[in-house]
Design a protein around this motif. Structure first.
Motif, PDB file in Angstrom:
ATOM      1  N   THR A  40     -27.571 -11.398  -5.238  1.00 25.29           N
ATOM      2  CA  THR A  40     -26.157 -11.581  -5.573  1.00 25.29           C
ATOM      3  C   THR A  40     -25.587 -10.527  -6.505  1.00 25.29           C
ATOM      4  O   THR A  40     -24.363 -10.425  -6.622  1.00 25.29           O
ATOM      5  CB  THR A  40     -25.922 -12.969  -6.206  1.00 25.29           C
ATOM      6  N   TYR A  41     -26.445  -9.733  -7.202  1.00 29.28           N
ATOM      7  CA  TYR A  41     -25.832  -8.699  -8.038  1.00 29.28           C
ATOM      8  C   TYR A  41     -25.583  -7.440  -7.213  1.00 29.28           C
ATOM      9  O   TYR A  41     -26.125  -7.266  -6.133  1.00 29.28           O
ATOM     10  CB  TYR A  41     -26.587  -8.463  -9.329  1.00 29.28           C
ATOM     11  N   GLU A  42     -24.727  -6.585  -7.734  1.00 26.87           N
ATOM     12  CA  GLU A  42     -24.259  -5.397  -7.004  1.00 26.87           C
ATOM     13  C   GLU A  42     -23.615  -5.774  -5.677  1.00 26.87           C
ATOM     14  O   GLU A  42     -23.701  -5.053  -4.693  1.00 26.87           O
ATOM     15  CB  GLU A  42     -25.403  -4.402  -6.755  1.00 26.87           C
ATOM     16  N   GLY A  43     -22.945  -6.916  -5.647  1.00 26.72           N
ATOM     17  CA  GLY A  43     -22.272  -7.386  -4.447  1.00 26.72           C
ATOM     18  C   GLY A  43     -23.036  -8.522  -3.795  1.00 26.72           C
ATOM     19  O   GLY A  43     -24.189  -8.369  -3.403  1.00 26.72           O
ATOM     20  N   THR A  44     -22.415  -9.680  -3.681  1.00 27.03           N
ATOM     21  CA  THR A  44     -23.058 -10.834  -3.068  1.00 27.03           C
ATOM     22  C   THR A  44     -23.192 -10.639  -1.563  1.00 27.03           C
ATOM     23  O   THR A  44     -22.594  -9.742  -0.958  1.00 27.03           O
ATOM     24  CB  THR A  44     -22.237 -12.109  -3.321  1.00 27.03           C
ATOM     25  N   VAL A  45     -23.973 -11.508  -0.938  1.00 25.64           N
ATOM     26  CA  VAL A  45     -24.086 -11.511   0.522  1.00 25.64           C
ATOM     27  C   VAL A  45     -22.705 -11.622   1.156  1.00 25.64           C
ATOM     28  O   VAL A  45     -22.378 -10.919   2.138  1.00 25.64           O
ATOM     29  CB  VAL A  45     -24.991 -12.673   0.980  1.00 25.64           C
ATOM     30  N   GLU A  46     -21.885 -12.501   0.595  1.00 29.73           N
ATOM     31  CA  GLU A  46     -20.549 -12.701   1.162  1.00 29.73           C
ATOM     32  C   GLU A  46     -19.711 -11.430   1.099  1.00 29.73           C
ATOM     33  O   GLU A  46     -19.022 -11.069   2.066  1.00 29.73           O
ATOM     34  CB  GLU A  46     -19.836 -13.840   0.416  1.00 29.73           C
ATOM     35  N   MET A  47     -19.753 -10.741  -0.036  1.00 25.60           N
ATOM     36  CA  MET A  47     -18.922  -9.546  -0.189  1.00 25.60           C
ATOM     37  C   MET A  47     -19.366  -8.431   0.743  1.00 25.60           C
ATOM     38  O   MET A  47     -18.539  -7.751   1.372  1.00 25.60           O
ATOM     39  CB  MET A  47     -18.947  -9.070  -1.644  1.00 25.60           C
ATOM     40  N   HIS A  48     -20.676  -8.225   0.876  1.00 28.83           N
ATOM     41  CA  HIS A  48     -21.137  -7.171   1.774  1.00 28.83           C
ATOM     42  C   HIS A  48     -20.869  -7.542   3.232  1.00 28.83           C
ATOM     43  O   HIS A  48     -20.571  -6.671   4.057  1.00 28.83           O
ATOM     44  CB  HIS A  48     -22.620  -6.894   1.549  1.00 28.83           C
ATOM     45  N   THR A  49     -20.955  -8.832   3.555  1.00 29.06           N
ATOM     46  CA  THR A  49     -20.608  -9.270   4.907  1.00 29.06           C
ATOM     47  C   THR A  49     -19.149  -8.952   5.214  1.00 29.06           C
ATOM     48  O   THR A  49     -18.814  -8.455   6.307  1.00 29.06           O
ATOM     49  CB  THR A  49     -20.852 -10.779   5.051  1.00 29.06           C
ATOM     50  N   LEU A  50     -18.264  -9.201   4.255  1.00 28.37           N
ATOM     51  CA  LEU A  50     -16.839  -8.961   4.476  1.00 28.37           C
ATOM     52  C   LEU A  50     -16.509  -7.473   4.493  1.00 28.37           C
ATOM     53  O   LEU A  50     -15.566  -7.051   5.174  1.00 28.37           O
ATOM     54  CB  LEU A  50     -16.015  -9.681   3.410  1.00 28.37           C
ATOM     55  N   ILE A  51     -17.254  -6.672   3.744  1.00 27.89           N
ATOM     56  CA  ILE A  51     -17.072  -5.214   3.825  1.00 27.89           C
ATOM     57  C   ILE A  51     -17.363  -4.740   5.248  1.00 27.89           C
ATOM     58  O   ILE A  51     -16.590  -3.966   5.842  1.00 27.89           O
ATOM     59  CB  ILE A  51     -17.997  -4.506   2.816  1.00 27.89           C
ATOM     60  N   LEU A  52     -18.467  -5.227   5.820  1.00 29.28           N
ATOM     61  CA  LEU A  52     -18.817  -4.839   7.184  1.00 29.28           C
ATOM     62  C   LEU A  52     -17.816  -5.415   8.184  1.00 29.28           C
ATOM     63  O   LEU A  52     -17.418  -4.736   9.138  1.00 29.28           O
ATOM     64  CB  LEU A  52     -20.234  -5.310   7.511  1.00 29.28           C
ATOM     65  N   GLY A  53     -17.416  -6.672   7.956  1.00 33.54           N
ATOM     66  CA  GLY A  53     -16.442  -7.284   8.863  1.00 33.54           C
ATOM     67  C   GLY A  53     -15.113  -6.555   8.874  1.00 33.54           C
ATOM     68  O   GLY A  53     -14.483  -6.380   9.932  1.00 33.54           O
ATOM     69  N   GLN A  54     -14.683  -6.097   7.701  1.00 36.59           N
ATOM     70  CA  GLN A  54     -13.436  -5.343   7.617  1.00 36.59           C
ATOM     71  C   GLN A  54     -13.519  -4.054   8.419  1.00 36.59           C
ATOM     72  O   GLN A  54     -12.589  -3.685   9.145  1.00 36.59           O
ATOM     73  CB  GLN A  54     -13.113  -5.046   6.152  1.00 36.59           C
ATOM     74  N   LYS A  55     -14.661  -3.359   8.309  1.00 31.90           N
ATOM     75  CA  LYS A  55     -14.815  -2.106   9.044  1.00 31.90           C
ATOM     76  C   LYS A  55     -14.920  -2.344  10.546  1.00 31.90           C
ATOM     77  O   LYS A  55     -14.446  -1.547  11.358  1.00 31.90           O
ATOM     78  CB  LYS A  55     -16.047  -1.347   8.531  1.00 31.90           C
ATOM     79  N   LEU A  56     -15.532  -3.444  10.922  1.00 27.31           N
ATOM     80  CA  LEU A  56     -15.697  -3.735  12.353  1.00 27.31           C
ATOM     81  C   LEU A  56     -14.408  -4.187  13.021  1.00 27.31           C
ATOM     82  O   LEU A  56     -14.180  -3.912  14.200  1.00 27.31           O
ATOM     83  CB  LEU A  56     -16.776  -4.804  12.531  1.00 27.31           C
ATOM     84  N   THR A  57     -13.535  -4.886  12.275  1.00 30.23           N
ATOM     85  CA  THR A  57     -12.311  -5.434  12.874  1.00 30.23           C
ATOM     86  C   THR A  57     -11.035  -4.741  12.444  1.00 30.23           C
ATOM     87  O   THR A  57      -9.994  -4.897  13.087  1.00 30.23           O
ATOM     88  CB  THR A  57     -12.176  -6.929  12.518  1.00 30.23           C
ATOM     89  N   GLY A  58     -11.093  -4.015  11.319  1.00 28.90           N
ATOM     90  CA  GLY A  58      -9.878  -3.441  10.750  1.00 28.90           C
ATOM     91  C   GLY A  58      -9.053  -4.450   9.995  1.00 28.90           C
ATOM     92  O   GLY A  58      -7.911  -4.135   9.579  1.00 28.90           O
ATOM     93  N   LEU A  59      -9.580  -5.653   9.784  1.00 31.55           N
ATOM     94  CA  LEU A  59      -8.833  -6.727   9.130  1.00 31.55           C
ATOM     95  C   LEU A  59      -9.511  -7.089   7.815  1.00 31.55           C
ATOM     96  O   LEU A  59     -10.744  -7.241   7.750  1.00 31.55           O
ATOM     97  CB  LEU A  59      -8.769  -7.964  10.043  1.00 31.55           C
ATOM     98  N   ASP A  60      -8.717  -7.250   6.759  1.00 36.39           N
ATOM     99  CA  ASP A  60      -9.215  -7.565   5.419  1.00 36.39           C
ATOM    100  C   ASP A  60      -9.294  -9.073   5.250  1.00 36.39           C
ATOM    101  O   ASP A  60      -8.270  -9.761   5.289  1.00 36.39           O
ATOM    102  CB  ASP A  60      -8.274  -6.954   4.379  1.00 36.39           C
ATOM    103  N   ALA A  61     -10.518  -9.599   5.074  1.00 39.36           N
ATOM    104  CA  ALA A  61     -10.710 -11.045   4.900  1.00 39.36           C
ATOM    105  C   ALA A  61     -11.073 -11.409   3.460  1.00 39.36           C
ATOM    106  O   ALA A  61     -11.479 -12.531   3.202  1.00 39.36           O
ATOM    107  CB  ALA A  61     -11.803 -11.542   5.842  1.00 39.36           C
ATOM    108  N   PHE A  62     -10.908 -10.460   2.534  1.00 36.23           N
ATOM    109  CA  PHE A  62     -11.272 -10.724   1.151  1.00 36.23           C
ATOM    110  C   PHE A  62     -10.321 -11.717   0.496  1.00 36.23           C
ATOM    111  O   PHE A  62     -10.698 -12.425  -0.432  1.00 36.23           O
ATOM    112  CB  PHE A  62     -11.259  -9.426   0.334  1.00 36.23           C
ATOM    113  N   ARG A  63      -9.085 -11.745   0.928  1.00 39.82           N
ATOM    114  CA  ARG A  63      -8.084 -12.581   0.255  1.00 39.82           C
ATOM    115  C   ARG A  63      -7.437 -13.520   1.265  1.00 39.82           C
ATOM    116  O   ARG A  63      -7.228 -13.166   2.399  1.00 39.82           O
ATOM    117  CB  ARG A  63      -6.997 -11.685  -0.395  1.00 39.82           C
TER     118      ARG A  63
END
Length: 389
Positions: A366-389
């Motif tokens: 969970t440090y240096e970025g949680t599983v969730e955050m790294h998943t969403l970083i990859l998801g954003q790049k794969l879809t072009g859509l920001d799911a962080f907020r």
């Protein structure tokens, strides 16, 4: 006759002579200086002499080893990676100590500070004589550093800092803290001497993970620093996130070191431990566990090597680092958990390294970025859509 997972997959051929020499040197220091004591340190929740250990690591040349100049070794990203693997094969807390010193505190100063501050801090940090820490995470803001509450305000030609930082490795033994704070100009970084009036660092206790590591809370109460302490050319999250990418890269390698140690331990145990009249390694279910663990370990090392070569040749994008951090830590912790089942009740004893590595990786997960955050970083790049907020 058993075959080591590295030999089974021919992993040695992936590395240069220089990389193998670095691995051997780091492994030798760990064997002499840390391994005889680390289980006791973990059980006690302390280190005997963290500053002395930092000096020894500096003498070996692993502090900021991938940086150029100022007494740093100027080695490749891949060479730094194999060092991280050997450090974490010993203990994640040891790799964290080196990572925070070199990839967070030193990199921040090397990349963003004024020349005056670089000359002031980096040579001593490279030698291990000066210890650094990195203050970004706060009690209420981990994954969302953009809303940090620590503030810095101008007062004449100085800056005044107020706030708190939490879960800071090396904090209570540090000489300099890289502190990120909100200002009227956006988020800015500061190199803060820890002997400044109003600065305090308290060691955090009651941890069940990374116990052989110094973890602290930083409190800044009207801490005054000169203009020269402020990083001049970076505003916003670009500064701290660039440092996190450097540290995450080391984790990609380090997690596989922890996994290797657990796998080696489980493999040895499986051929030595007898039940029902024969070694438990002779049973199909145990062999399936060992085979699956080895597959994930080999794939993780291959990914680390690929990212290291890519970083050396073309540089890494943040999402590429996320691929490595997300996969390798997730698989490493599963390898450690599976290894624990092979050891049975002995798997929870500090006589063996497995449960220590498994517990440590709960923090690394969970440090240096949680599983969730790294998943969403990859998801954003794969879809072009920001799911962080």
């Amino acid at each position: 006759m058993t075959t080591h997972p590295d030999e089974l997959a021919g992993l040695a051929g992936l590395f240069t002579d220089a990389e193998r020499q670095i691995a051997d040197s780091v492994r030798a220091l760990c064997a002499a200086r840390v391994e005889p004591h680390v289980a006791r340190w973990f059980e006690a929740g302390t280190l005997d002499d963290p500053r002395g250990l930092m000096r020894e690591l500096g003498s070996l040349g692993v502090l900021g080893m991938h940086l150029e100049g100022y007494g740093c070794a100027g080695m490749t990203a891949s060479e730094y990676g194999v060092a991280c693997m050997e450090l974490e094969a010993c203990d994640s807390g040891l790799r964290s100590m080196v990572s925070v010193q070199g990839s967070l505190a030193m990199f921040a100063i090397w990349r963003w500070a004024s020349e005056e501050e670089k000359q002031r801090w980096l040579p001593g940090m490279a030698a291990g004589e000066t210890v650094g820490c990195f203050g970004l995470t706060e009690p209420d803001h981990g994954s969302d550093p953009g809303h940090m509450r620590t503030r810095a305000r101008r007062d004449g030609t100085d800056w005044i800092l107020d706030g708190r930082k939490m879960w800071i490795t090396n904090g209570s033994v540090a000489d300099v803290a890289v502190v990120w704070a909100q200002t009227d100009e956006g988020i800015r970084g500061f190199a803060v001497p820890t002997d400044s009036p109003g600065f305090a660092a308290d060691t955090i206790g009651h941890k069940i993970s990374l116990r052989a590591s110094v973890t602290s809370e930083l409190v800044l109460d009207g801490v005054r620093v000169p203009e020269s302490a402020a990083f001049p050319d970076v505003r916003g999250l670009k500064g701290p996130l660039s440092c996190l990418s450097e540290a995450r890269y080391g984790i990609v390698w380090g997690a596989m070191g922890a996994a290797r140690t657990a796998l080696e331990c489980a493999q040895r145990y499986a051929v030595e431990r007898e039940q029902f009249g024969r070694p438990i390694g002779g049973f199909q279910l145990t062999q399936q566990k060992l085979a699956d663990m080895t597959l994930e370990y080999v794939k993780g090392v291959l990914l680390a090597v690929h990212l290291g070569r890519l970083k050396d040749s073309a540089g890494l994008r943040p999402e590429q680092v996320s691929i490595g951090k997300l996969n390798n830590v997730r698989e490493a912790i599963e390898i450690c958990r599976t290894a624990r089942t092979i050891l049975g009740a002995n798997g929870i004893s500090l006589e063996y390294p497995v449960i220590r590595h498994a517990n440590n990786l709960e923090s690394v997960l969970t440090y240096e970025g949680t599983v969730e955050m790294h998943t969403l970083i990859l998801g954003q790049k794969l879809t072009g859509l920001d799911a962080f907020r």
